[in-house]
Design a protein around this motif. Structure first.
Motif, mmCIF file in Angstrom:
data_model
loop_
_atom_site.group_PDB
_atom_site.id
_atom_site.type_symbol
_atom_site.label_atom_id
_atom_site.label_comp_id
_atom_site.label_asym_id
_atom_site.label_seq_id
_atom_site.Cartn_x
_atom_site.Cartn_y
_atom_site.Cartn_z
ATOM 1 N N ILE A 95 0.914 -1.167 -0.050
ATOM 2 C CA ILE A 95 0.094 0.209 0.069
ATOM 3 C C ILE A 95 0.949 1.346 -0.008
ATOM 4 N N LEU A 96 2.114 1.343 0.843
ATOM 5 C CA LEU A 96 2.791 2.626 1.050
ATOM 6 C C LEU A 96 3.667 2.914 -0.306
ATOM 7 N N ASP A 97 3.810 1.674 -1.147
ATOM 8 C CA ASP A 97 4.512 1.904 -2.191
ATOM 9 C C ASP A 97 3.817 2.768 -3.121
ATOM 10 N N GLN A 98 2.739 3.092 -2.944
ATOM 11 C CA GLN A 98 1.765 4.059 -4.042
ATOM 12 C C GLN A 98 1.429 5.206 -3.409
ATOM 13 N N ALA A 99 2.222 5.622 -2.391
ATOM 14 C CA ALA A 99 1.939 6.865 -1.393
ATOM 15 C C ALA A 99 2.874 7.764 -1.376
#
Length: 497
Positions: A95-99
């Motif tokens: 998820i955080l890869d896209q933040a």
């Protein structure tokens, strides 16, 4: 589409000739979640991981295959509480890869001067901007991949029998009705919750809704032609203007989502922004450095709706062990602490922890156990969700006004000194809310004590580095230590520097 909805006359009929399907039989009972938004999708993953079979009903089409209006701000800020929920499922890294990490506030003065205010003591202490749609799509897919979750789209709740567990749905495209019966129904259907609406018809079920006298309008800053960001990438940008403000959050692909927060009525308000000239004059007067960067400013201002913001406090959240509310359905808050989604995700974490504490699973959970689970959930979360709701309203005043006030800035500078000199002993409310999993109610209480300490230390002070550290330590030991003592082992991230 659920196969049970296509069995025609082989199923019994309910009111209005709708199909009825009973989804509860022994240990194989299915749980119904109403709402496939962020909290509903995440909760479905938690339940499926424990072996529960879950049906999720969503009134909107599948956003993964159809373009639909988000209906709300398209940006979210994930911080520690939200990340903690994702970590429990092992999906936090993906998820955080896209933040986009935001390490602080970038303040834009009226004349365009920039001032950066870090959120924490180092780069580890940041919040993460992510698209609401991106996150929601990912969670729905993870839920379906579990094999125990069915998401049924275009299913709008029309009636709910809270005692029998019967839910009647209608497909808004066709008007076709469907009824299903469940032993357990969890409402994750947002601030306009149909499940909550039915619960409020019962004796002693109360809900307080407080509408903010402010609206919001979304605008967009596109990336540079080469895909780079037009503003500092790793910051939440704020144009504070007293009783109103503009903010901008970065998006992964290089754009920024801008949101104007403005009173509905008054001398400077939405009621006076109707013509092209009024809109242009307003933005050129108050946000001149942003105007050249905003895409199709006037056109977008006219086209996008003006949203409203409401605080929702309801109690109880449950009807015995049959019905439960979670997320915005139980506790809607305004967006000024970046905690709406984080708070909803923490609901899922607490629910999962209670399942552990009560030693419950899909194979050994009985009616009395459901009663304990739902009651504990409702009672334990209520004080904390009320606390963050109050802090979110308070933080609005800070963001739009206090961040440009000299006294406030002095106190914040002193606070940084105290955090540096007394790590783990002095903690700000913001650090506890954003960078820890300490109960929100404790963070609220700590913030009140922090204000007392800072007010006393800043009397007659000009240079924050000259603050009386001996006096500060005495105040911290006397006023703050007793509140934080029970949570000493949980403060490492909030205190890190």
């Amino acid at each position: 589409m659920d196969k049970n909805q296509n069995q025609g006359n082989n199923e019994p009929r309910g009111h209005n000739g709708a199909h009825v399907h009973n989804e509860s039989s022994g240990n194989n009972e299915r749980i119904a979640l109403v709402g496939a938004g962020l909290v509903g999708s995440l909760l479905a993953i938690f339940l499926a991981r424990r072996g529960f079979a879950v049906d999720v009903f969503e009134r909107r089409p599948d956003m993964r295959v159809e373009t639909i209006s988000a209906g709300r701000s398209i940006n979210l800020a994930i911080s520690t509480r939200g990340i903690n929920a994702l970590e429990r499922l092992g999906i936090d890294d993906k998820i955080l890869d896209q933040a986009v990490p935001m390490r602080g506030r970038m303040m834009h003065s009226l004349n365009g001067e920039l001032t950066f205010q870090p959120y924490g003591m180092n780069d580890r202490q940041c919040i993460n901007s992510i698209s609401r749609a991106t996150l929601n799509k990912a969670l729905m897919t993870y839920a379906e991949q579990s094999g125990d979750v069915k998401i049924l789209f275009n299913q709008r709740v029309t009636t709910v029998d809270l005692h029998e567990g019967n839910i009647h749905f209608e497909d808004p495209r066709t008007g076709q009705g469907t009824s299903k019966t469940y032993n357990r129904i969890i409402g994750t259907d947002g601030s306009a919750s149909a499940i909550r609406h039915e619960m409020l018809k019962l004796p002693a079920y109360l809900c307080h809704e407080d509408m903010l006298e402010y609206g919001y309008k979304e605008l967009l800053i596109l990336p540079e032609p080469d895909g780079s960001f037009k503003l500092e990438k790793n910051a939440l940008h704020i144009w504070p203007r007293g009783n109103f403000m503009l903010i901008a959050l970065p998006n992964f692909e290089g754009s920024f989502t801008c949101t104007l927060f403005l009173p509905f009525k008054g001398d400077v308000s939405f009621e006076h922004l109707n013509t092209d000239d009024e809109i242009s004059s307003f933005f050129n007067k108050y946000f001149a450095d942003a105007v050249p960067k905003i895409d199709k400013l006037v056109e977008t201002f006219h086209a996008n709706p003006t949203g409203n913001m409401v605080t929702i406090k309801t109690f109880p959240w449950n009807v015995d062990g049959r019905i439960l509310l979670m997320g915005d359905a139980a506790h809607g808050i305004v967006p000024f602490y970046g905690q709406g989604m984080n708070c909803g995700f923490e609901d899922c974490t607490v629910f999962d922890q209670l399942l552990d504490e009560l030693s419950l699973s899909s194979t050994n959970i009985e009616a009395e156990s459901w009663n304990k689970l739902f009651a504990r959930m409702s009672e334990s979360r209520k004080p904390n969700t009320d606390a963050i709701a109050d802090m979110a309203v308070e933080n609005f005043a800070e963001m739009r006004d206090k961040v440009a006030d000299a006294k406030f800035l002095l106190e914040k500078a002193v606070e940084k000194v105290l955090q540096r000199e007394f790590p783990g002993r002095y903690l700000s409310r913001y650090a506890l809310v954003t960078f820890s999993n300490i109960p929100y109610k404790v963070a609220l209480d700590v913030g009140l004590v922090d204000n007392e300490i800072l007010a006393e230390l800043c009397q007659g002070l000009a240079d924050p580095e000259q603050v009386d550290l001996k006096r500060a330590e005495s105040l911290i030991d006397k006023k703050l230590a007793p509140i934080l003592a029970p949570y000493t082992g949980q403060l490492s991230l909030a205190a890190s520097h």
